[in-house]
Write an enzyme that holds these catalytic residues in place. Sequence first.
Site, PDB file in Angstrom:
ATOM      1  N   GLY A  11      54.143  43.585  37.779  1.00  0.00           N
ATOM      2  CA  GLY A  11      54.408  44.483  36.870  1.00  0.00           C
ATOM      3  C   GLY A  11      55.087  43.585  35.921  1.00  0.00           C
ATOM      4  O   GLY A  11      55.800  42.530  36.100  1.00  0.00           O
TER       5      GLY A  11
ATOM      6  N   CYS B 183      55.095  39.713  43.279  1.00  0.00           N
ATOM      7  CA  CYS B 183      55.564  39.380  41.971  1.00  0.00           C
ATOM      8  C   CYS B 183      56.735  40.197  41.419  1.00  0.00           C
ATOM      9  O   CYS B 183      57.786  40.135  42.243  1.00  0.00           O
ATOM     10  CB  CYS B 183      54.500  39.591  40.879  1.00  0.00           C
ATOM     11  SG  CYS B 183      54.859  38.809  39.361  1.00  0.00           S
ATOM     12  N   TYR B 184      56.626  41.107  40.573  1.00  0.00           N
ATOM     13  CA  TYR B 184      57.729  42.023  40.537  1.00  0.00           C
ATOM     14  C   TYR B 184      58.356  42.843  41.766  1.00  0.00           C
ATOM     15  O   TYR B 184      59.284  42.892  41.852  1.00  0.00           O
ATOM     16  CB  TYR B 184      57.488  43.095  39.301  1.00  0.00           C
ATOM     17  CG  TYR B 184      58.685  44.026  38.987  1.00  0.00           C
ATOM     18  CD1 TYR B 184      59.652  43.598  38.067  1.00  0.00           C
ATOM     19  CD2 TYR B 184      58.595  45.551  39.460  1.00  0.00           C
ATOM     20  CE1 TYR B 184      60.683  44.526  37.908  1.00  0.00           C
ATOM     21  CE2 TYR B 184      59.734  46.159  39.236  1.00  0.00           C
ATOM     22  CZ  TYR B 184      60.907  45.716  38.635  1.00  0.00           C
ATOM     23  OH  TYR B 184      61.863  46.416  38.210  1.00  0.00           O
TER      24      TYR B 184
ATOM     25  N   HIS C 287      50.246  35.727  43.252  1.00  0.00           N
ATOM     26  CA  HIS C 287      49.396  36.914  43.404  1.00  0.00           C
ATOM     27  C   HIS C 287      48.253  36.713  44.565  1.00  0.00           C
ATOM     28  O   HIS C 287      47.385  36.099  44.210  1.00  0.00           O
ATOM     29  CB  HIS C 287      48.645  37.454  42.023  1.00  0.00           C
ATOM     30  CG  HIS C 287      49.806  38.098  41.428  1.00  0.00           C
ATOM     31  ND1 HIS C 287      49.884  39.150  41.344  1.00  0.00           N
ATOM     32  CD2 HIS C 287      50.527  37.651  40.164  1.00  0.00           C
ATOM     33  CE1 HIS C 287      50.876  39.471  40.180  1.00  0.00           C
ATOM     34  NE2 HIS C 287      51.120  38.575  39.654  1.00  0.00           N
TER      35      HIS C 287
ATOM     36  N   GLU D 209      46.126  38.720  45.599  1.00  0.00           N
ATOM     37  CA  GLU D 209      45.090  39.707  45.616  1.00  0.00           C
ATOM     38  C   GLU D 209      43.792  39.260  44.812  1.00  0.00           C
ATOM     39  O   GLU D 209      43.052  39.657  44.627  1.00  0.00           O
ATOM     40  CB  GLU D 209      45.655  41.128  45.311  1.00  0.00           C
ATOM     41  CG  GLU D 209      46.166  41.109  43.496  1.00  0.00           C
ATOM     42  CD  GLU D 209      47.796  40.626  43.375  1.00  0.00           C
ATOM     43  OE1 GLU D 209      48.045  39.903  44.146  1.00  0.00           O
ATOM     44  OE2 GLU D 209      48.449  41.122  42.462  1.00  0.00           O
TER      45      GLU D 209
ATOM     46  N   ASP E 235      26.197  50.308  36.751  1.00  0.00           N
ATOM     47  CA  ASP E 235      27.110  51.461  37.130  1.00  0.00           C
ATOM     48  C   ASP E 235      26.441  52.610  37.170  1.00  0.00           C
ATOM     49  O   ASP E 235      26.247  53.459  38.028  1.00  0.00           O
ATOM     50  CB  ASP E 235      28.357  51.081  36.381  1.00  0.00           C
ATOM     51  CG  ASP E 235      28.881  49.737  36.106  1.00  0.00           C
ATOM     52  OD1 ASP E 235      28.830  49.052  37.283  1.00  0.00           O
ATOM     53  OD2 ASP E 235      29.544  49.529  34.988  1.00  0.00           O
TER      54      ASP E 235
ATOM     55  N   LYS F 208      33.119  45.905  40.210  1.00  0.00           N
ATOM     56  CA  LYS F 208      31.718  45.733  39.833  1.00  0.00           C
ATOM     57  C   LYS F 208      31.019  45.221  41.282  1.00  0.00           C
ATOM     58  O   LYS F 208      29.874  45.629  41.615  1.00  0.00           O
ATOM     59  CB  LYS F 208      31.577  44.620  39.012  1.00  0.00           C
ATOM     60  CG  LYS F 208      30.198  44.356  38.150  1.00  0.00           C
ATOM     61  CD  LYS F 208      29.845  45.398  37.353  1.00  0.00           C
ATOM     62  CE  LYS F 208      29.357  45.397  36.156  1.00  0.00           C
ATOM     63  NZ  LYS F 208      29.292  46.382  35.223  1.00  0.00           N
TER      64      LYS F 208
END
Length: 515
Positions: free
Chosen positions: A58, A85-86, A177, A179, A235, A371
């Site tokens: 964040g 992180c945060y 990060h 992720e 989509d 996606k």
Amino acid sequence: MNEKNKIQILIIDLGSQYTQIIRRSLRYLGFYSIILPPEKSLEWIKVNKPKGIILSGGSSSVYDIDAPKIPKEIVNLNIPILGICYGMQWLAYINDKDTIEVKKEGKSYGPVQINFSFKNKSKLFEKLKENINAWSSHGDSVKKAPKDFIIIATSQDGKVIEAIECEEKKLWAVQFHPEVEETQDENIILNNFVIGICNCEKDYSRKDVIEEIRKNTKIELGNDIAIIGVSGGVDSTTLAAILAPALGNKLKAFFIDTGGMRKGEIEKIKNIAQKANLNLEIIEKYKNKFINKIGMVIDAEAKRATFRTIYGEVFHEVAKSYGATYMIQGTLATDLIESGSGGKSVLIKTHHNVDLDLGLKEIMPLSDYFKFEIRELANEFGLDELVSKRQPFPGPGLYLRIIGVPVTAELLEMVREADAEVTEILEKYGLYNKISQTVVALLGTKTVGVKGDGRVYGYSFVVRTVETTDFMTVKGFYLPKEVCEEIISTLSRHSEIVRVFFDFTPKPPATTEFE
Ligand code: XMP
């Protein structure tokens, strides 16, 4: 997710652009999870007793008055927590107030080499090499390990703390990060956390997603009629194909020609609809309305807003003609995050189909997905060749690819033709399917060129090729020299084109589209 199973992982959203990516990565690994704001987390944890908690990143500092209010009790519930992180800074701060170094200016942003060579490698980093390249994006940092914690990863020759743990209290934290795809072997770290530390069992498959989308949409729609605008992109087409058998004639699918479509689009759409067993109405009468109104706008956000207004008006008319009270949208997690509607992240671009107020109730069955996941679902319906292998194309289409000058039908035609030519060249060299997206855009500033013996004051085109899995971040796809040469010679055959640029800038800092 199987109804019987409880949600095993809670992600607490502390405002990061990457929060949804944590969830997506868990799905990729086979785990369903839930994202909640900090205020709602404690109550949910007490009722649902998850096996693990992830604190997202964040943009706050732990010292900010309006920093996210994470309930401190969560660290005493004997549930493993991974702070990212945060999330790491908060875990360090609540355990020892003197651990946070406030960054005075700018952010530490970009790739960083992480070192795990400690005597006892943490469970979190099992199966990883001694060093990996990771993505980092933070202001403040943790300057020392809080009491009872040990340092388990560093960067810059041990000078910067990159991860800490307190196994006894079941707390782990990383500054980078894990992720995002820029972090090497990113899924290993999350996998180590959910399986190795939290003992979760896999609970997620593609068939579950399709079933869940159908069931939830059917319940929400009840006996009403819904419209779905199908753009021919992956989509909306996949969503219509998923829902058509479940909703029958309560679903009205249609395609609007906005005038900003690629070459041969309508024919392709007809083919796709046939393959997906979709009863699709093609509506062409609004084309000029789009061109005339958008043509007067140059600023990128104003152009998007204008497109959105017209799109809304047209949808409203079409819905009325079908007697619909609902609108089903193929909006993805990325669209919501970047238009500022997903959790707490900031607005990057106005999307044409997000938060439209048309007096219709909206259902967005794909709003948690990314996606690459939708492409996988498309394959379940045999749409792989026609849809999922096509590169994505934004709703406002070629309108976003005429930069800095008023859009006219003639310029749209020029960009359409150039786009088709570049696509053909990329297909010829076997590159089209390797590139996640190609953007061919006209740059409005005229420059001087020479053709034959004469001076030409003409347009420049830019060809942007990128690779990515989720469009939250992208890398430039560098084209080989011979391909660049063929693109240059092909495009500059048009009398008004004098220059061709290539753009391989990553996102961030650039976005995929120019506007
Ligand atoms: P950016 O430029 O934000 O694009 O990096 C990420 C992906 O989203 C597509 N895009 C859109 N898609 N409506 C859409 O349906 C839009 O307004 C829109 N804007 C961008 C873009 O083409 C890329 O695939």
